[in-house]
Write a protein that holds these residues in place. Structure first.
Motif, PDB file in Angstrom:
ATOM      1  N   GLU A   1       0.759  -1.218   0.160  1.00  0.00           N
ATOM      2  CA  GLU A   1       0.156  -0.053   0.031  1.00  0.00           C
ATOM      3  C   GLU A   1       0.875   1.187   0.035  1.00  0.00           C
ATOM      4  O   GLU A   1       2.013   1.099  -0.034  1.00  0.00           O
ATOM      5  N   PHE A   2       0.112   2.327   0.034  1.00  0.00           N
ATOM      6  CA  PHE A   2       1.069   3.561  -0.123  1.00  0.00           C
ATOM      7  C   PHE A   2       1.213   3.949   1.380  1.00  0.00           C
ATOM      8  O   PHE A   2       0.375   4.360   2.266  1.00  0.00           O
ATOM      9  N   GLN A   3       2.583   3.598   1.808  1.00  0.00           N
ATOM     10  CA  GLN A   3       2.992   4.275   3.162  1.00  0.00           C
ATOM     11  C   GLN A   3       4.437   4.507   3.274  1.00  0.00           C
ATOM     12  O   GLN A   3       5.085   3.346   2.952  1.00  0.00           O
ATOM     13  N   ALA A   4       4.795   5.523   3.653  1.00  0.00           N
ATOM     14  CA  ALA A   4       6.188   5.652   4.005  1.00  0.00           C
ATOM     15  C   ALA A   4       6.558   6.275   5.144  1.00  0.00           C
ATOM     16  O   ALA A   4       5.821   6.990   5.804  1.00  0.00           O
ATOM     17  N   ARG A   5       7.710   5.842   5.827  1.00  0.00           N
ATOM     18  CA  ARG A   5       7.985   6.008   7.112  1.00  0.00           C
ATOM     19  C   ARG A   5       9.518   6.710   6.952  1.00  0.00           C
ATOM     20  O   ARG A   5      10.461   6.379   6.447  1.00  0.00           O
ATOM     21  N   VAL A   6       9.729   7.891   7.886  1.00  0.00           N
ATOM     22  CA  VAL A   6      10.851   8.428   7.930  1.00  0.00           C
ATOM     23  C   VAL A   6      11.036   8.314   9.563  1.00  0.00           C
ATOM     24  O   VAL A   6      10.334   9.387   9.995  1.00  0.00           O
TER      25      VAL A   6
END
Length: 326
Positions: free
Chosen positions: A84-89
């Motif tokens: 899915e669309f999920q980005a973590r910084v």
């Protein structure tokens, strides 16, 4: 078999840089505006792989003051989902359902969580896998563009430098860029703050390298009370007029079915970093609280829409002569 490289083509919001470790950037643009219009912010998470190696980042811009922040992280602090669309910084998580911030350093603190509802997404088909149309299939483009959410409602609060900001009832917008470099010159404008609901506008005009030469290309959309009107170089629409004078821009887009005239002006501007060969060392300026006056007519010159969008994002970057001559 790993189908992720194929699946991501038809899901532009997903991380596109699978396997990239040099000469590459990718970033998402989240704009949020409070219901009372007193707060307009943009948050830009992303990853950069340039000559200094790689690093993740989060940029923030206060649309009311033009003040900006650049928070740098190690490349190992960046992660993404393959489903899915999920980005973590680091501890900060961004998706098409909302985002959570947990940033604390000497330059600023951003904490809290916003959720999104009633999102209007951009349609994806095999012929047009997103707003770039068939250009999305071209493997040597300098920069690719995606629209994630044309318009959505906000819920939640953020605590920004010790002050609580309530965004419940406000509006948001999400788009993204990825590739090796941003263009030499471009114009970008966007607003979804018109008097009518489910009305959103975006236009991007850019200097595009192409097989040893270059041309001025554009893409955009106008969502008018829930009905979508896409337009771009690949739809055979044309730029009828384009003028830039200081912080003001006027442009007319002409297609077979409609004409759109736009006038925009900058207000307070903030300095952001942009990539060159993946390296985040170019400084550009963006307004998040401008105005766009938009008029749309049909093929019989009847007015389809006329109004002014507030809290507009606006960028005029590089040599505008490149765009007007191309």
């Amino acid at each position: 078999m790993d189908f992720y490289p194929i699946r991501k083509i038809f899901r532009p919001a997903w991380f596109q840089g699978h396997g990239k470790t040099r000469n590459y950037f990718e970033g998402w643009y989240f704009k949020v505006v409070s219901a009372d219009g007193r707060r307009a912010w943009a948050f830009i998470p992303g990853i950069s792989y340039g000559r200094d190696g790689g690093h993740a980042f989060i940029q923030a811009i206060d649309g009311m003051t033009g003040h900006t922040w650049y928070f740098r992280y190690g490349s190992e602090d960046f992660a993404y989902s393959r489903r899915e669309f999920q980005a973590r910084v680091a501890e900060n998580v961004f998706s098409d359902r909302g985002f959570r911030l947990d940033i604390r350093d000497e330059s600023g603190t951003f904490e809290g969580e916003l959720s999104f509802r009633n999102s209007v997404t951009y349609p994806v088909t095999p012929a047009r896998p997103g707003i770039m149309g068939w250009y999305r299939y071209v493997p040597f483009m300098e920069c690719y563009h995606g629209v994630v959410s044309l318009d959505h409602a906000l819920e939640g609060t953020l605590r920004i430098n010790g002050e609580t900001a309530d965004f419940t009832g406000g509006k948001g917008y999400i788009e993204k860029d990825w590739g090796s470099s941003m263009p030499r010159a471009w114009i970008w404008m966007q607003t979804n703050h018109f008097e009518t609901e489910q009305t959103s506008f975006m236009l991007s005009i850019a200097h595009i390298p192409w097989l040893g030469s270059a041309f001025t290309g554009f893409l955009g959309f106008f969502l008018v009370e829930g009905r979508l009107y896409p337009f771009a170089t690949y739809t055979r629409a044309k730029i009828g007029d384009l003028s830039v004078c200081g912080d003001k821009v006027a442009v007319r887009i002409q297609s077979r079915r409609f004409s759109i005239s736009v006038e925009g002006k900058n207000t307070s501007r903030g300095a952001l970093k942009a990539p060159v060969a993946g390296q985040m060392d170019r400084v550009i300026h963006e307004c998040v609280d401008g105005e766009l006056s938009v008029r749309m007519t049909d093929e019989n010159n009847r007015t389809v829409f006329e109004g002014t969008g507030r809290h507009a994002g606006l960028e005029l970057v590089g040599d505008m002569g490149l765009l007007m001559s191309g």
